[in-house]
Design a protein around this motif. Structure first.
Motif, short mmCIF file in Angstrom:
data_model
loop_
_atom_site.label_atom_id
_atom_site.label_comp_id
_atom_site.label_asym_id
_atom_site.label_seq_id
_atom_site.Cartn_x
_atom_site.Cartn_y
_atom_site.Cartn_z
N VAL A 174 0.85 -1.19 0.00
CA VAL A 174 0.00 0.00 0.00
C VAL A 174 0.88 1.24 0.00
O VAL A 174 1.93 1.28 0.66
CB VAL A 174 -0.93 0.01 1.23
N VAL A 175 0.45 2.25 -0.75
CA VAL A 175 1.10 3.57 -0.75
C VAL A 175 0.11 4.58 -0.20
O VAL A 175 -1.06 4.59 -0.59
CB VAL A 175 1.56 3.98 -2.17
N GLY A 222 2.17 -5.68 4.28
CA GLY A 222 1.63 -6.43 5.40
C GLY A 222 1.17 -7.80 4.95
O GLY A 222 0.76 -7.99 3.81
N LYS A 223 1.27 -8.76 5.86
CA LYS A 223 0.82 -10.13 5.59
C LYS A 223 -0.20 -10.53 6.65
O LYS A 223 -0.06 -10.19 7.82
CB LYS A 223 2.00 -11.10 5.63
N ALA A 224 -1.21 -11.29 6.21
CA ALA A 224 -2.23 -11.79 7.14
C ALA A 224 -2.98 -12.94 6.47
O ALA A 224 -2.84 -13.18 5.27
CB ALA A 224 -3.19 -10.68 7.55
N ARG A 225 -3.80 -13.62 7.27
CA ARG A 225 -4.58 -14.73 6.73
C ARG A 225 -5.72 -14.23 5.86
O ARG A 225 -6.19 -14.94 4.97
CB ARG A 225 -5.15 -15.56 7.89
N LYS A 244 -2.59 -3.73 7.87
CA LYS A 244 -1.21 -3.74 8.35
C LYS A 244 -0.31 -2.92 7.42
O LYS A 244 0.53 -2.16 7.88
CB LYS A 244 -0.70 -5.18 8.43
N ALA A 245 -0.49 -3.09 6.10
CA ALA A 245 0.33 -2.35 5.15
C ALA A 245 0.06 -0.86 5.25
O ALA A 245 0.99 -0.04 5.17
CB ALA A 245 0.05 -2.85 3.73
N THR A 246 -1.20 -0.48 5.44
CA THR A 246 -1.55 0.94 5.55
C THR A 246 -0.94 1.56 6.80
O THR A 246 -0.41 2.68 6.77
CB THR A 246 -3.07 1.11 5.57
N ASP A 247 -1.01 0.85 7.92
CA ASP A 247 -0.42 1.36 9.16
C ASP A 247 1.09 1.55 9.00
O ASP A 247 1.65 2.56 9.45
CB ASP A 247 -0.71 0.41 10.31
#
Length: 203
Positions: A49-50, A63-66, A74-77
């Protein structure tokens, strides 16, 4: 006494909403990944994410998640935590041409006159849209991996220097830097005109 925590909670929620409205988010890539564990493979998702405010601040994260929404969150944060400020020329383009590389990825970013638009593809376009650049020409060389392209673009952007920064480093005035750049442009244009005229005479 019991109303104070509720008031703080409301103010915190309003602050988060204001921050979300202030930033522009672009999902660059979503990829399914697998982890081999005892008994088989466990699947998950990886997101890139940008995030930017379209006024010179931009950041990127992964970010990685199920599940897909959690990976994007997670990527945004991470992108919001890693934001950097990039100086822009007239608030619409770059101050000068820059090169960046990361791993196998190389990018060339060039300033452009007004009305050019964003001539870039894929991850680079997302970076410029979040940054607030309106006129730019960009080219990625060597790889199409979004991770390497984005990191190479950020390395190039972090090397961007405004006339004010250059003037402070050299101990000059901003007018001296801008005036010198204008003289160089005019000299270059004169040399090109003379060359074209000589070529026409020879022809």
């Amino acid at each position: 006494m019991a109303q104070a925590p509720q008031r703080n909670r409301r103010e915190g929620g309003r602050r988060e909403e204001r921050e979300d409205n202030e930033f522009v988010e672009r999902l660059v890539s979503i990829n399914r990944v697998a982890k081999v564990v005892k008994g088989g493979r466990r699947f998950g998702f990886a997101a890139i994410v940008v995030v930017g405010d379209q006024r010179g601040r931009v950041g990127h994260g992964s970010g990685k998640a199920r599940e897909v929404p959690e990976a994007i969150r997670k990527a945004t944060d991470q992108a919001k935590r890693s934001m950097v400020r990039i100086p822009l020329r007239e608030g619409r383009t770059l101050h000068h041409d820059v090169h960046g590389h990361f791993g196998a990825g190389r990018v060339v970013l060039r300033a452009a006159p007004a009305g050019t638009g964003i001539i870039a593809g894929g991850p680079l376009r997302a970076v410029f849209e979040c940054l607030g650049v309106q006129d730019v020409v960009a080219k990625s060389i060597g790889t199409s991996n979004p991770h390497n392209m984005i990191k190479a673009a950020f390395e190039a952007l972090e090397n961007m220097m405004s006339p004010r920064t250059v003037a402070a480093r050299r101990g000059l005035k901003v007018a001296d830097i801008i005036g010198r750049r204008g003289v160089q442009d005019s000299v270059g244009g004169g040399e090109e005109a003379e060359a074209a005229e000589a070529e026409a005479q020879n022809g």
